[in-house]
Design an enzyme around this catalytic site. Sequence first.
Site, PDB file in Angstrom:
ATOM      1  CE  LYS A 164     -26.438  22.027 -34.438  1.00  0.00           C
ATOM      2  NZ  LYS A 164     -26.265  23.257 -33.631  1.00  0.00           N
ATOM      3  CD  GLU A 189     -29.848  28.495 -27.207  1.00  0.00           C
ATOM      4  OE1 GLU A 189     -29.099  27.517 -26.993  1.00  0.00           O
ATOM      5  OE2 GLU A 189     -30.916  28.398 -27.834  1.00  0.00           O
ATOM      6  CG  LEU A 231     -28.737  22.999 -29.550  1.00  0.00           C
ATOM      7  CD1 LEU A 231     -29.835  22.334 -30.380  1.00  0.00           C
ATOM      8  CD2 LEU A 231     -27.610  23.476 -30.452  1.00  0.00           C
ATOM      9  NE  ARG A 288     -44.014  28.374 -50.774  1.00  0.00           N
ATOM     10  CZ  ARG A 288     -45.099  28.864 -50.176  1.00  0.00           C
ATOM     11  NH1 ARG A 288     -46.292  28.662 -50.723  1.00  0.00           N
ATOM     12  NH2 ARG A 288     -44.993  29.536 -49.042  1.00  0.00           N
ATOM     13  CE1 TYR A 330     -26.226  23.839 -37.422  1.00  0.00           C
ATOM     14  CE2 TYR A 330     -28.590  24.210 -37.275  1.00  0.00           C
ATOM     15  CZ  TYR A 330     -27.307  24.533 -36.892  1.00  0.00           C
ATOM     16  OH  TYR A 330     -27.087  25.538 -35.989  1.00  0.00           O
ATOM     17  NE  ARG A 357     -27.198  18.521 -31.235  1.00  0.00           N
ATOM     18  CZ  ARG A 357     -26.330  19.510 -31.004  1.00  0.00           C
ATOM     19  NH1 ARG A 357     -26.421  20.218 -29.881  1.00  0.00           N
ATOM     20  NH2 ARG A 357     -25.372  19.791 -31.859  1.00  0.00           N
TER      21      ARG A 357
END
Length: 287
Positions: free
Chosen positions: A151, A183, A207, A101, A33, A52
């Site tokens: 991310k 972080e 990140l 799945r 995301y 990114r």
Amino acid sequence: MSRIVYVNGDYLPEGEAKISIFDRGFLMADGVYEVTTVVDGKLIDFDGHFVRLGRSLRELDIENPMDRDDWLEVHRQLVAQNSVDQGMIYLQVTRGAPGDRDFIFPDPETTKPTVVLFSQSNPALVNSPKAAKGIKVVTIDDIRWGRRDIKTVQLLYPSMGKMMAIKAGADDAWMVQDGTVTEGTSNNAYIIKDGRIITRALSNDILHGITRAAVLRFAKEAQMQVEERNFTVDEAKSADEAFVTSASTFVMPVVEIDGAQLGTGKPGPLALRLREIYIEESRKAAI
């Protein structure tokens, strides 16, 4: 009024938006995301987020479903259709919905990525009451997986960390690995000591923040000293100032760590100046 959202090529009222129950983002957290800030109806650091996004997708071997101009058009459409003046555009790309799945990745020729975007309005984004007051953080163990530079949508532990902070009477948490701060739960962490801005260097441990990159660039242009290195919790508690950066908070002063007050207990001058510079320069460059 219902928001207009984007799902796989369609703009829809949010109540009509649907994805498959077999989507791998839902079943496996198999997706990435980005969050791009909107100020004055314009996008902040769009190209940094686009770059990114491409890197995150490549690291997970997921096809990028759109080029830069197509992504930009969707962002601008959501800003316009939802009349966003200040806020964010959230995007999520998953490996798609193969129809059942399975741990094995589906064939990318037959299962295309799922693409979702939506807007979030925040009229107090620039003139944030929290920025004027500062936030309190607590420290927690960093037990996330080893590729925090990607991310991904695997956000359960950061969410748990925020809840730990709230239960402790704080606003957020800083994560600690081998005695040093990595972080925040959704932001990069910094301390200031004797006029020097100290933050952890880029690696797989954190990140690679888009706001981080901009803030450090602006700090260096303003002749501020920057050190990219690990710092301990004790160093943080004895710092003159501290702050975090993210797309949704810009530069947010930290005034307390694990109950230890920093400086006067109010946002420090360097953090506040960095916030001013970031907002001013970002507004100039917004598209």
